[in-house]
Design a protein around this motif. Sequence first.
Motif, PDB file in Angstrom:
ATOM      1  N   UNK A 105    -151.770 -17.445   7.931  1.00  0.00           N
ATOM      2  CA  UNK A 105    -152.647 -17.697   6.825  1.00  0.00           C
ATOM      3  C   UNK A 105    -154.216 -17.477   7.460  1.00  0.00           C
ATOM      4  N   UNK A 106    -155.053 -16.685   6.823  1.00  0.00           N
ATOM      5  CA  UNK A 106    -156.260 -16.574   7.071  1.00  0.00           C
ATOM      6  C   UNK A 106    -157.243 -17.206   6.127  1.00  0.00           C
ATOM      7  N   UNK A 107    -158.082 -18.112   6.560  1.00  0.00           N
ATOM      8  CA  UNK A 107    -159.272 -18.653   5.844  1.00  0.00           C
ATOM      9  C   UNK A 107    -160.385 -18.035   5.642  1.00  0.00           C
ATOM     10  N   UNK A 108    -161.018 -17.541   4.461  1.00  0.00           N
ATOM     11  CA  UNK A 108    -161.966 -16.906   4.162  1.00  0.00           C
ATOM     12  C   UNK A 108    -163.193 -17.719   3.518  1.00  0.00           C
ATOM     13  N   UNK A 109    -164.499 -17.646   3.965  1.00  0.00           N
ATOM     14  CA  UNK A 109    -165.511 -18.248   3.396  1.00  0.00           C
ATOM     15  C   UNK A 109    -166.853 -17.314   3.358  1.00  0.00           C
ATOM     16  N   UNK A 110    -167.338 -17.436   2.332  1.00  0.00           N
ATOM     17  CA  UNK A 110    -168.684 -16.649   1.928  1.00  0.00           C
ATOM     18  C   UNK A 110    -169.818 -17.677   1.394  1.00  0.00           C
ATOM     19  N   UNK A 120    -167.625 -18.252  -1.776  1.00  0.00           N
ATOM     20  CA  UNK A 120    -165.887 -17.710  -1.837  1.00  0.00           C
ATOM     21  C   UNK A 120    -165.268 -18.762  -0.810  1.00  0.00           C
ATOM     22  N   UNK A 121    -164.359 -19.238  -1.191  1.00  0.00           N
ATOM     23  CA  UNK A 121    -163.255 -20.296  -0.443  1.00  0.00           C
ATOM     24  C   UNK A 121    -162.052 -20.146  -0.755  1.00  0.00           C
ATOM     25  N   UNK A 122    -161.288 -19.205   0.191  1.00  0.00           N
ATOM     26  CA  UNK A 122    -159.722 -18.812  -0.352  1.00  0.00           C
ATOM     27  C   UNK A 122    -159.199 -18.643   1.008  1.00  0.00           C
ATOM     28  N   UNK A 123    -157.865 -18.322   0.825  1.00  0.00           N
ATOM     29  CA  UNK A 123    -156.932 -17.835   1.971  1.00  0.00           C
ATOM     30  C   UNK A 123    -156.110 -16.860   1.594  1.00  0.00           C
ATOM     31  N   UNK A 124    -155.678 -16.000   2.723  1.00  0.00           N
ATOM     32  CA  UNK A 124    -154.790 -14.667   2.477  1.00  0.00           C
ATOM     33  C   UNK A 124    -153.875 -14.934   3.266  1.00  0.00           C
ATOM     34  N   UNK A 125    -152.751 -15.316   2.773  1.00  0.00           N
ATOM     35  CA  UNK A 125    -151.414 -15.526   3.596  1.00  0.00           C
ATOM     36  C   UNK A 125    -150.545 -14.175   3.813  1.00  0.00           C
ATOM     37  N   UNK A 126    -149.766 -13.977   4.803  1.00  0.00           N
ATOM     38  CA  UNK A 126    -149.087 -12.814   5.209  1.00  0.00           C
ATOM     39  C   UNK A 126    -147.792 -13.335   5.850  1.00  0.00           C
ATOM     40  N   UNK A 351    -170.941 -25.214   9.146  1.00  0.00           N
ATOM     41  CA  UNK A 351    -170.316 -25.264   8.140  1.00  0.00           C
ATOM     42  C   UNK A 351    -169.151 -24.314   7.493  1.00  0.00           C
ATOM     43  N   UNK A 352    -169.887 -23.251   7.909  1.00  0.00           N
ATOM     44  CA  UNK A 352    -168.735 -21.783   7.408  1.00  0.00           C
ATOM     45  C   UNK A 352    -167.773 -21.913   8.151  1.00  0.00           C
ATOM     46  N   UNK A 353    -167.542 -22.112   9.518  1.00  0.00           N
ATOM     47  CA  UNK A 353    -166.655 -22.081  10.392  1.00  0.00           C
ATOM     48  C   UNK A 353    -165.463 -23.407  10.172  1.00  0.00           C
ATOM     49  N   UNK A 354    -166.207 -24.440   9.551  1.00  0.00           N
ATOM     50  CA  UNK A 354    -165.243 -25.801   9.156  1.00  0.00           C
ATOM     51  C   UNK A 354    -164.788 -25.526   7.989  1.00  0.00           C
ATOM     52  N   UNK A 355    -165.340 -24.794   7.111  1.00  0.00           N
ATOM     53  CA  UNK A 355    -164.748 -24.726   5.909  1.00  0.00           C
ATOM     54  C   UNK A 355    -163.528 -23.606   5.914  1.00  0.00           C
ATOM     55  N   UNK A 356    -163.871 -22.532   6.723  1.00  0.00           N
ATOM     56  CA  UNK A 356    -162.676 -21.440   6.803  1.00  0.00           C
ATOM     57  C   UNK A 356    -161.529 -21.973   7.542  1.00  0.00           C
ATOM     58  N   UNK A 357    -161.791 -23.073   8.534  1.00  0.00           N
ATOM     59  CA  UNK A 357    -160.535 -23.893   9.048  1.00  0.00           C
ATOM     60  C   UNK A 357    -159.753 -24.551   8.127  1.00  0.00           C
ATOM     61  N   UNK A 358    -160.466 -25.384   7.199  1.00  0.00           N
ATOM     62  CA  UNK A 358    -160.070 -25.988   6.140  1.00  0.00           C
ATOM     63  C   UNK A 358    -159.252 -25.103   5.122  1.00  0.00           C
ATOM     64  N   UNK A 359    -159.566 -24.007   4.901  1.00  0.00           N
ATOM     65  CA  UNK A 359    -158.865 -22.823   4.041  1.00  0.00           C
ATOM     66  C   UNK A 359    -157.725 -22.466   4.594  1.00  0.00           C
ATOM     67  N   UNK A 360    -157.744 -22.275   5.886  1.00  0.00           N
ATOM     68  CA  UNK A 360    -156.512 -21.523   6.708  1.00  0.00           C
ATOM     69  C   UNK A 360    -155.401 -22.722   7.143  1.00  0.00           C
TER      70      UNK A 360
END
Length: 400
Positions: A105-110, A120-126, A351-360
Motif C-alpha cells: 500500500x503506497x500512500x500519496x500526498x501532494x 491530495x491524500x490517498x493510497x494505492x494498494x496492489x 509534514x508531507x512525509x508524515x501524512x504519506x506514512x499515515x496514508x500508507x
Amino acid sequence: MLNLLKVAGQMQGISEQLQKEAKQLADKLSRAEILFQSAIANQAQLTQNRQQWSDRLAFNCAEPMESLQEIRVIPPMASPHTVLATDGSQIAPSRHEIAYCYLINVGRVALHYGSGAYPLLDSVPEVYYKPEDLYGARKWGIQTEEWMTFKRTVAEAIALAELAEVSLPTPTETTHEVYPILALSDGSLIHWELDPLPKEARAKILPDILSAWERLRNAGIPLASYISSPRTVEAINFLRLQACTFAQPDCATHCANKLLDYVPCSQVQPLRDATLWNRLLQPGECSPLWHSHAPILQEYGDHDIYFCYLHVGSEVARIEMPAWTALDEQLRLRSLSLILAQVQKGYGYPVALAEAHNQAVVTGSDRHRFFAILENQMIKSGLRNVSTSYKEARKRGSIA
C-alpha cells in the motif's frame, strides 16, 4: 504477556551502560572536532588521498564537494509552493493465512501552499499473488518477505514519479508565476540493501527505481530524501584520512591484521556524521555538499547521490539528492528551503512525509478485513475448505 516488573529490574544496567557510552562519545566528539579543524587546512591533500587510495581503504569514505568551512544559512520557503511525497506499507505473506499472497500500500500526498489548490491524500494498494512475485526471487536465495520490501521501494519511487507528472508546475492565471515543486522521499536514496544481492536480482529492482527518477528529471522536478536520526559515517570516515599516521592511507598494507579499535584512525569511531554536525551547525544551517562513494552507486549512472546535513531545529537530518538536483546550486538551495519549511509545518518532521506514512499504514484491523474480503471472494469463486491454519485459528481464539 510482558512481565514489566522483570523488565524494570534490567533498566538500571541499561542506564549505566548508556551513561558510560555518553562519556566516551563526548571524548570522541572532541577529538573529531580537532581532526575537522586540521582537515580544513589539508582538505585538498585529503581529497587527493581518497581518490588515489580508494581501492586500498578499509572503509567507505565520502568526498566534500565544497570547502569544509562552507556552512550556509537556509531560510524556510515562505512563497507559494508544492511538496509531493510517497511512503509504503505492506501486509506480509503468511503460510498460516487462507492464501499465500502479500499487499503493498503506497500512500500519496501532494500539499499545495499559497495557491488555494486542494491537497491530495490517498493510497494505492496492489496485491501480489502470482508465482513470479511469490517465489521468483528464491532462485537467488531471497525470501519472499525480503523481496516484498524491495518491491515496495520500487512502488514508492514509481508512485512519486506518477504523482509528479500529474502535478507539473503551471503558471498561475493571474501572475503567470511557476510555483516551486519538490518530490520528497523518506529514507536513503542510496540503496545499500541491494549491494549484496546477485546482479540478476538487482536488475529486477534498481532499473525501475532509476527509471522513475529519470521521469522526475525529465519533468524538471527536483528529488530529495529526508533521513531522520541518520546513522551514516561517510563524512566521519573522511576525517579518518586526517587521523592516519602513515604517509599513504593504504589500509590493506598497514592495518590489515589489526583490530578496528587498535588502528590509528579509529579514534573517532563509532561517532556518526550527525553527531559531529550537531556540534558544528546552528538551527537553519546546512553543511557543505558531499559526494557519496557507496559501491552500489557504480550502477546509478547519471543519478549519482550527493548529501548534506541540515540542522532543522529538532535534529540534524541527512538530505540526499541525485546529481541533477544537487549540482544545480539554485535547485539544491530551493529544495533545502522547502524541506526546512516542511519540518517547521510538521513540528519537527516533514509534514508531507508524515501524512504519506499515515496514508500508507496498514493496521491490524485492515489486515483482518483484507483476508475477510479475500475469503469471501474465494468462496464466490467456488473454492472449498477455505480456512486459516490451526495455529492461526488457535491464536485468534486464545482462552488466556
